[in-house]
Design an enzyme around this catalytic site. Structure first.
Site, PDB file in Angstrom:
ATOM      1  N   ASP A   8      67.563  78.137  44.466  1.00 22.51           N
ATOM      2  CA  ASP A   8      66.113  77.941  44.537  1.00 22.51           C
ATOM      3  C   ASP A   8      65.555  77.992  43.122  1.00 22.51           C
ATOM      4  O   ASP A   8      65.784  78.970  42.393  1.00 22.51           O
ATOM      5  CB  ASP A   8      65.455  79.034  45.384  1.00 22.51           C
ATOM      6  CG  ASP A   8      65.711  78.842  46.875  1.00 22.51           C
ATOM      7  OD1 ASP A   8      66.476  77.916  47.223  1.00 22.51           O
ATOM      8  OD2 ASP A   8      65.152  79.605  47.680  1.00 22.51           O
ATOM      9  N   ASP A 130      61.405  73.179  59.230  1.00 24.61           N
ATOM     10  CA  ASP A 130      61.104  74.604  59.079  1.00 24.61           C
ATOM     11  C   ASP A 130      60.250  75.056  60.253  1.00 24.61           C
ATOM     12  O   ASP A 130      59.215  74.444  60.540  1.00 24.61           O
ATOM     13  CB  ASP A 130      60.351  74.852  57.769  1.00 24.61           C
ATOM     14  CG  ASP A 130      61.123  74.342  56.556  1.00 24.61           C
ATOM     15  OD1 ASP A 130      62.363  74.272  56.645  1.00 24.61           O
ATOM     16  OD2 ASP A 130      60.498  74.011  55.543  1.00 24.61           O
TER      17      ASP A 130
END
EC number: 5.3.1.16
Length: 244
Positions: A8, A130
């Site tokens: 990330d 998501d």
């Protein structure tokens, strides 16, 4: 089953957030390319890269770091975070990404997905699905839509999407284990090839996900558990490749 180590990116650094919240940030490395190379050396075949600044701002912000990662490795990688324009998708594919992940934009503009599939094919365009309590989460998980995650998965499958990265936002970064029931339901209800993300924190979790291979679960993304030493990547890869 494929294990995807996660990188990330925020401000050019390799970080982890808890449940997508910037205030819950831990910096793991100032050199993401070195992290990527280390994952390759340990046997990874595919990396999962997220441009967190991109997810929050709506366009890629960490291209330099992604370019450095691409130069440092010989394995495949997929990238997501803020991909809402065709030109941004083209940029990342040109940098060497094997696949790009489209999330928020797919919810508000399904025609965008249709155009990308037409131009690049389903091998290179992956859905970032998501979910929070069964509903689709958008805008870097800041808000929840009124769309059911399964209905959305079915809609995208009908457009031609083959693979979806399914993240249970409520589990992400908490090391509480994946939501196996929700993952199984998503895979079996939609017919999508599901890569599970969020909460994978032990070899037992990997074994449990591997048992869902016949339901359509083809991979698992592991982030925080690798960085915190809860799982060794070599062990995770061995477990994922083992035959029962």
């Amino acid at each position: 089953m494929i294990i995807y180590p996660a990188i990330d990116l925020k401000d050019g650094q390799c970080v982890r957030l808890v449940q997508g919240r910037v205030e819950n940030k831990t910096v793991y490395s100032d050199a993401p390319a070195n992290v990527a190379r280390s994952f390759q050396e340990q046997g990874a075949s595919f990396l999962h890269i997220v441009d967190l600044d991109g997810a929050f701002q709506g366009s890629p912000q960490n291209l330099k770091a992604i370019e450095a990662i691409a130069a440092a490795i010989d394995i495949s990688f997929q990238v997501g975070g803020g991909l809402r324009q065709l030109s941004d998708v083209e940029k990342l594919l040109a940098l060497g990404a094997s696949r790009v992940i489209i999330g928020t934009r797919a919810v508000s503009h399904p025609d965008f997905i249709a155009n990308l599939l037409d131009k690049f094919g389903p091998e290179r365009i992956v859905l970032g699905l998501d979910a929070k309590e069964g509903m689709v989460a958008v805008e870097g998980w800041v808000s929840t839509s009124s769309v059911s995650a399964i209905d959305f998965g079915l809609q995208m499958k009908a457009l031609g999407i083959q693979t979806a990265i399914y993240t249970d936002v409520s589990r992400d970064g908490l090391l509480q284990g994946p939501n196996l029931a929700a993952i199984k339901e998503m895979a079996s209800s939609t017919g999508l090839d599901i890569i599970a993300s969020g909460g994978v924190s032990s070899l037992d979790n990997i074994r449990a996900l591997k048992e869902l291979e016949n339901d359509g679960v083809s991979g698992a993304i592991i982030g925080k558990a690798l960085y915190d030493g809860k799982i060794g990547l070599v062990d995770a890869l061995r477990e994922a490749e083992s035959k029962f």
